[in-house]
Design an enzyme around this catalytic site. Structure first.
Site, PDB file in Angstrom:
ATOM      1  N   THR A   1      10.177   7.775   3.419  1.00 16.78           N
ATOM      2  CA  THR A   1       9.799   9.189   3.504  1.00 16.78           C
ATOM      3  C   THR A   1       8.517   9.371   2.685  1.00 16.78           C
ATOM      4  O   THR A   1       8.008   8.407   2.115  1.00 16.78           O
ATOM      5  CB  THR A   1      10.914  10.065   2.893  1.00 16.78           C
ATOM      6  OG1 THR A   1      11.122   9.641   1.533  1.00 16.78           O
ATOM      7  CG2 THR A   1      12.222   9.920   3.674  1.00 16.78           C
TER       8      THR A   1
ATOM      9  N   LEU B   1       7.733   8.169  -2.732  1.00 17.43           N
ATOM     10  CA  LEU B   1       7.737   6.714  -2.890  1.00 17.43           C
ATOM     11  C   LEU B   1       9.127   6.183  -3.247  1.00 17.43           C
ATOM     12  O   LEU B   1       9.776   6.694  -4.160  1.00 17.43           O
ATOM     13  CB  LEU B   1       6.749   6.307  -3.997  1.00 17.43           C
ATOM     14  CG  LEU B   1       6.581   4.811  -4.221  1.00 17.43           C
ATOM     15  CD1 LEU B   1       5.917   4.152  -3.014  1.00 17.43           C
ATOM     16  CD2 LEU B   1       5.795   4.542  -5.503  1.00 17.43           C
ATOM     17  N   ASP B   2       9.609   5.191  -2.511  1.00 15.21           N
ATOM     18  CA  ASP B   2      10.889   4.524  -2.807  1.00 15.21           C
ATOM     19  C   ASP B   2      12.042   5.519  -2.929  1.00 15.21           C
ATOM     20  O   ASP B   2      12.875   5.424  -3.827  1.00 15.21           O
ATOM     21  CB  ASP B   2      10.781   3.704  -4.110  1.00 15.21           C
ATOM     22  CG  ASP B   2       9.677   2.659  -4.056  1.00 15.21           C
ATOM     23  OD1 ASP B   2       9.077   2.353  -5.103  1.00 15.21           O
ATOM     24  OD2 ASP B   2       9.403   2.177  -2.938  1.00 15.21           O
TER      25      ASP B   2
ATOM     26  N   GLU C   1      17.583 -10.214  -0.972  1.00 18.00           N
ATOM     27  CA  GLU C   1      16.741  -9.441  -0.048  1.00 18.00           C
ATOM     28  C   GLU C   1      16.773 -10.076   1.341  1.00 18.00           C
ATOM     29  O   GLU C   1      16.846  -9.386   2.353  1.00 18.00           O
ATOM     30  CB  GLU C   1      15.299  -9.396  -0.564  1.00 18.00           C
ATOM     31  CG  GLU C   1      15.110  -8.596  -1.839  1.00 18.00           C
ATOM     32  CD  GLU C   1      13.657  -8.534  -2.269  1.00 18.00           C
ATOM     33  OE1 GLU C   1      13.408  -8.642  -3.477  1.00 18.00           O
ATOM     34  OE2 GLU C   1      12.787  -8.389  -1.383  1.00 18.00           O
TER      35      GLU C   1
ATOM     36  N   ASN D   1      12.006   0.204   4.472  1.00 26.03           N
ATOM     37  CA  ASN D   1      11.345  -0.540   3.397  1.00 26.03           C
ATOM     38  C   ASN D   1      12.393  -1.253   2.558  1.00 26.03           C
ATOM     39  O   ASN D   1      13.519  -0.759   2.434  1.00 26.03           O
ATOM     40  CB  ASN D   1      10.554   0.417   2.493  1.00 26.03           C
ATOM     41  CG  ASN D   1       9.848  -0.314   1.356  1.00 26.03           C
ATOM     42  OD1 ASN D   1       9.227  -1.353   1.557  1.00 26.03           O
ATOM     43  ND2 ASN D   1      10.005   0.218   0.133  1.00 26.03           N
TER      44      ASN D   1
ATOM     45  N   ARG E   1       0.852  -1.186   0.000  1.00 24.55           N
ATOM     46  CA  ARG E   1       0.000   0.000   0.000  1.00 24.55           C
ATOM     47  C   ARG E   1       0.892   1.241   0.000  1.00 24.55           C
ATOM     48  O   ARG E   1       1.849   1.317   0.780  1.00 24.55           O
ATOM     49  CB  ARG E   1      -0.921   0.036   1.232  1.00 24.55           C
ATOM     50  CG  ARG E   1      -1.791  -1.154   1.441  1.00 24.55           C
ATOM     51  CD  ARG E   1      -2.615  -1.523   0.261  1.00 24.55           C
ATOM     52  NE  ARG E   1      -3.510  -0.455  -0.166  1.00 24.55           N
ATOM     53  CZ  ARG E   1      -4.164  -0.466  -1.327  1.00 24.55           C
ATOM     54  NH1 ARG E   1      -3.967  -1.469  -2.175  1.00 24.55           N
ATOM     55  NH2 ARG E   1      -4.954   0.512  -1.665  1.00 24.55           N
TER      56      ARG E   1
ATOM     57  N   HIS F   1      13.058  -2.591  -1.332  1.00 24.57           N
ATOM     58  CA  HIS F   1      12.572  -2.393  -2.698  1.00 24.57           C
ATOM     59  C   HIS F   1      13.437  -3.198  -3.658  1.00 24.57           C
ATOM     60  O   HIS F   1      14.663  -3.135  -3.570  1.00 24.57           O
ATOM     61  CB  HIS F   1      12.628  -0.911  -3.074  1.00 24.57           C
ATOM     62  CG  HIS F   1      12.101  -0.623  -4.437  1.00 24.57           C
ATOM     63  ND1 HIS F   1      10.766  -0.638  -4.741  1.00 24.57           N
ATOM     64  CD2 HIS F   1      12.746  -0.330  -5.593  1.00 24.57           C
ATOM     65  CE1 HIS F   1      10.597  -0.375  -6.019  1.00 24.57           C
ATOM     66  NE2 HIS F   1      11.785  -0.190  -6.570  1.00 24.57           N
TER      67      HIS F   1
HETATM   68  C1  GRF Z   1       9.762  -8.563  -2.537  1.00 24.75           C
HETATM   69  O1  GRF Z   1      10.500  -8.655  -3.722  1.00 24.75           O
HETATM   70  C2  GRF Z   1       9.858  -7.155  -2.017  1.00 24.75           C
HETATM   71  O2  GRF Z   1      11.049  -6.480  -2.355  1.00 24.75           O
HETATM   72  C3  GRF Z   1       8.729  -6.517  -2.721  1.00 24.75           C
HETATM   73  O3  GRF Z   1       7.690  -7.473  -2.678  1.00 24.75           O
HETATM   74  C4  GRF Z   1       8.278  -8.763  -2.757  1.00 24.75           C
HETATM   75  C5  GRF Z   1       7.498  -9.574  -1.744  1.00 24.75           C
HETATM   76  O4  GRF Z   1       8.199 -10.302  -0.926  1.00 24.75           O
HETATM   77  N1  GRF Z   1       8.316  -5.254  -2.116  1.00 24.75           N
HETATM   78  P1  GRF Z   1       7.679 -11.132   0.362  1.00 24.75           P
HETATM   79  O5  GRF Z   1       7.940 -12.546   0.049  1.00 24.75           O
HETATM   80  O6  GRF Z   1       6.209 -10.863   0.553  1.00 24.75           O
HETATM   81  O7  GRF Z   1       8.489 -10.614   1.501  1.00 24.75           O
END
Ligand code: GRF
Length: 193
Positions: free
Chosen positions: A138, A141-142, A171, A104, A88, A106
């Site tokens: 912030t 966005l991103d 990640e 966050n 969201r 990304h």
């Molecule tokens: C991930 O690639 C994250 O960077 C992006 O949504 C994906 C979902 O990952 N925002 P997750 O398995 O729900 O954590």
């Protein structure tokens, strides 16, 4: 710390499982914007309190949705908030409320490819390298201060799916590494590999 999710919660699991031993943080809540978020069951299985605030009944009224989101969050009294696949877009009012303590992840090497479809856009641009970024949240966005980045090579024959899968592995290494530093008050940028 509270973790906000929308989907399967693989980043949430990586964060939660990293907070053991001398780690300065512990999860106090996993909050989703839908009861169907697969990550809720994974959090509950780890003994982490869970909740959801379904955004759909608010029919696009983000401010009203966020009032209830903040009420549930503040009841758990988190020091830090991690957005982990939370899909969201948050208003400036909400990001200001948690400024300096909301992170966050990304799936791109910001500032490249803010928004969606990052893997397809990196492939379409013919990039040799791609990756993911952890940043402070912030109002834009991103866009907040970068706290960590992990790079992956783009391989011949890569599709958005194969690239996304390799980035997701990074990640799961990057976010816990950044959180451990951030929770200890250390804002030095983490760079992987
Ligand atoms: C991930 O690639 C994250 O960077 C992006 O949504 C994906 C979902 O990952 N925002 P997750 O398995 O729900 O954590």
């Amino acid at each position: 710390m509270a973790i906000l999710i929308s989907g399967s919660g693989s980043n949430m699991v990586a964060l939660a499982d990293s907070m053991t031993g001398d780690h300065p943080a512990r999860p106090c809540l996993v909050l989703a914007n839908s009861a169907d978020a697969g990550g809720l069951a994974k959090a509950a299985a780890r003994g982490i309190p869970t909740a959801f605030v379904d955004h759909r009944p608010y029919k696009g009224d983000r401010a009203a949705f966020e009032v209830d989101l903040a009420r549930v969050l503040d009841a758990a009294r988190p020091d830090i908030l991690c957005l982990a696949g939370f899909m969201r877009v948050l208003t400036g009012g909400f990001t200001a409320r948690y400024q300096g303590r909301m992170l966050n992840i990304h799936p791109s090497l910001l500032p490249k490819y803010r928004g969606l479809d990052t893997h397809a856009r990196a492939l379409a641009a013919g990039d040799a390298e791609h990756g993911c970024t952890v940043h402070e949240v912030t109002a834009a966005l991103d866009d907040g201060p970068i706290l960590g980045q992990a790079r992956v090579k783009v391989l011949p024959g890569d599709t958005p799916e194969t690239l996304a899968a390799r980035v997701l592995v990074q990640e799961h290494a990057l976010y816990p590494a950044v959180l451990r530093r951030f929770a200890a008050g250390d804002r030095r940028v983490v760079r992987l590999p």
